[in-house]
Scaffold this motif. Sequence first.
Motif, short mmCIF file in Angstrom:
data_model
loop_
_atom_site.label_atom_id
_atom_site.label_comp_id
_atom_site.label_asym_id
_atom_site.label_seq_id
_atom_site.Cartn_x
_atom_site.Cartn_y
_atom_site.Cartn_z
N SER A 24 0.83 -1.29 -0.03
CA SER A 24 0.06 0.11 0.02
C SER A 24 0.78 1.26 -0.05
CB SER A 24 -0.92 0.00 1.16
OG SER A 24 -0.30 -0.17 2.35
N THR A 25 0.33 2.39 -0.60
CA THR A 25 0.95 3.64 -0.47
C THR A 25 0.60 4.58 0.44
OG1 THR A 25 1.31 3.27 -2.85
CG2 THR A 25 1.76 5.33 -2.02
N THR A 26 1.29 4.92 1.60
CA THR A 26 0.98 5.61 2.83
C THR A 26 1.92 7.04 2.71
OG1 THR A 26 0.76 3.46 3.98
CG2 THR A 26 0.95 5.78 5.07
N THR B 83 8.84 4.95 0.32
CA THR B 83 7.94 4.68 -0.54
C THR B 83 8.20 5.67 -1.91
OG1 THR B 83 6.34 3.59 0.91
CG2 THR B 83 5.61 4.49 -1.04
N SER C 53 -6.06 13.03 12.36
CA SER C 53 -5.77 11.88 12.55
C SER C 53 -6.66 11.18 13.61
CB SER C 53 -4.47 11.72 13.37
OG SER C 53 -4.00 12.13 14.40
N THR D 21 0.10 8.13 14.56
CA THR D 21 0.31 9.49 13.33
C THR D 21 1.03 10.66 13.76
OG1 THR D 21 -1.70 8.33 12.36
CG2 THR D 21 -0.97 10.90 11.86
N SER E 118 -2.94 11.52 7.24
CA SER E 118 -2.07 10.32 7.15
C SER E 118 -3.08 9.28 6.39
CB SER E 118 -1.23 10.05 8.33
OG SER E 118 -0.36 8.97 8.04
N PHE E 119 -2.67 8.97 5.20
CA PHE E 119 -3.70 8.10 4.47
C PHE E 119 -2.90 6.78 3.65
CE2 PHE E 119 -6.57 6.84 0.93
CZ PHE E 119 -7.65 6.69 1.54
N ARG E 120 -3.42 5.76 3.69
CA ARG E 120 -3.01 4.50 3.20
C ARG E 120 -3.89 4.13 1.64
NH1 ARG E 120 0.07 0.71 5.43
NH2 ARG E 120 -0.30 1.65 7.33
N TYR E 121 -3.33 4.42 0.56
CA TYR E 121 -3.96 3.90 -0.71
C TYR E 121 -3.69 2.37 -0.58
CZ TYR E 121 -4.26 8.66 -2.53
OH TYR E 121 -4.80 9.95 -2.68
N GLN F 91 5.46 8.42 2.72
CA GLN F 91 5.91 7.77 4.05
C GLN F 91 7.09 6.65 3.67
OE1 GLN F 91 2.83 7.48 6.81
NE2 GLN F 91 2.44 9.51 6.94
N HIS G 244 7.79 2.12 3.95
CA HIS G 244 7.01 0.60 4.12
C HIS G 244 8.19 -0.39 4.43
CE1 HIS G 244 8.72 0.74 -0.12
NE2 HIS G 244 8.92 -0.58 0.06
#
Length: 600
Positions: A308-310, A351, A439, A444, A485-488, A558, A560
Amino acid sequence: MIRSFVLLLLCAVSLVCYGEPEVITAKGIALRGEPKYPDDFTHFDYVNPDAPKGGTIRLHSIGTYDNFNRYAQRGTSGAGADELYDSLLIASQDEIEVYYPLIAEKIEFASDYSWIIFHINPKATFQDHKPITAQDVKFSFEKFANEGVPQFKKYYSFITSIEVLDEHQVKFSMKDANREQMFSLFSLKILPEHYWASRNFGDPIKDVPLGSSGVTISDYSYGQYVVVKTLDDYWGKDLPVNKGRNNITYTRYDYYRDATVAFEAFKSGEFDFWQEGEAKNWATAYNFPAIKNKLVKKEELAHSIPQSTTGFVYNTERPIFKDRRVRKALSYLLDFEWMNKALFYGQYVRTTSYFTNTPYSTSGLPSEAELEILNPLKDQLPPEVFEKPFKLPVTNGDGYIRDNIRIALQLLKEAGWELRDGKTVNAKTGQQMEFELLSYSPTTERSAAPLRRNLEKIGIIMNLRQVDPSQYINRVRTHDFDMVSFRYPALSYPSSDLKILFHSSFVDSTWNSANLRDPAVDAIVEGIEKSQEDPDKLMVYGHALDRVLLWKYLMIPQWHLSAFRIAYWDKFSRPETRPKYDLGQDTWWFDKDKAAQLGR
């Protein structure tokens, strides 16, 4: 629903008519090539088909919950609520996008993707033992479309009609559909019409809903715990896809205020399993007595799963973040090299792609094939897309980032901001740059603290706002934030689901967290959707999208780790073979002998 499937067919052609599309009948369905498992397979390779059944595993959840409808438009559903419903087919965990029969025992479809028929297993029943019928499948789709999230109906606009052919056959007719769109239907969760017909699907449900899967919620106390029970009379427990899985009878989730409190509870034996997300904890916090006495096992299991992309994601429609130069400037103020050394014990990798651990990750300059996609969009793209490979700012890791600060200030000046008396202010209004990072987790805030300190060095204020999970979800859904702060989700390949993440027509999707409304990105995503049957072109489009998204600076990426960091009380066993693309915890079993040695 972030699930998508592309079909390269397998099995036999059952009818060929000159000038007409072929009619294909199949069981296993693969993204590319052929499925690993034949039609007559008995179990997945990564399970123990003779695993003993029984026992309890105690897990944890953070926050609270107020209902059991996973698909409600408001509120927070309890642990286990997303496990109550089976889908038509199910994926294996040692292949990418390969699916096998579950509720549907086989499929039949036209080679031009104008229709598909699902053949429902005659043995399939709901948890009250009433049969699952073709009408329930039709009802489920319509319930999601009419009362679920708006994105569902929009995504499935290619469905023109649904026809119940008989008790066990349901036909979906489609217009201008491609393989991937057609097979996204595989993940449809099947609801009992006799339960849901009188209920609004978007409303929270306080009682435990009737399900179609092999688990139910057997006990709960709102805000305190949930107990998920594996059903002995589940019709599908001996299907090849279920053999050797879901071996533990009870899974109890205890709720804790935050991760710090939860970890202390784990150490004292209040629950059984912990997956570590904090590098510092992994390096320093596992010296408690149960580890020393070998009552708790600590393991790091490497993997090559697409990641995932955070990142710290900007709301690109906020006035402060509309200018890409501002977004780019702030990325120079995250000192990953120092953070990795000082805070993360060198465990992480930065990442630098939305397709990490896949061939679609971009590198170098655009190829000639990429330029054919990018050149028509040149006026809408940053010039760097064409001039140099994307690289994130780097430091020497000593904590001094003067060079990066100088570049950041120059970018901010170009965007209309300037440094006055130690504050970055708008050159026209004199207003200091200030924004909020939203958050719901203390972790976070800890990861954001070094970024905030570096922002303070040039007089930018980043306020950290922590809210409860329900409020956080609602604010993200409505784009009521400056930064999160999000996780795709992990992207195994460029699918048409990318529309939900990045296309302007899905801007109201929770997943389009950047609030992105970009014509160039729209065009590339639309090209991806049209190229699902051309692997070579899809590769080029994947590289192009990755490159453009990176240069758009939708986030400050961020980091990984391609490994599972786990610790657990030593009363469980697992198969020797772990699935290639998953931890495989659903293949574990409760080991009575080990539990007896622990006295538990």
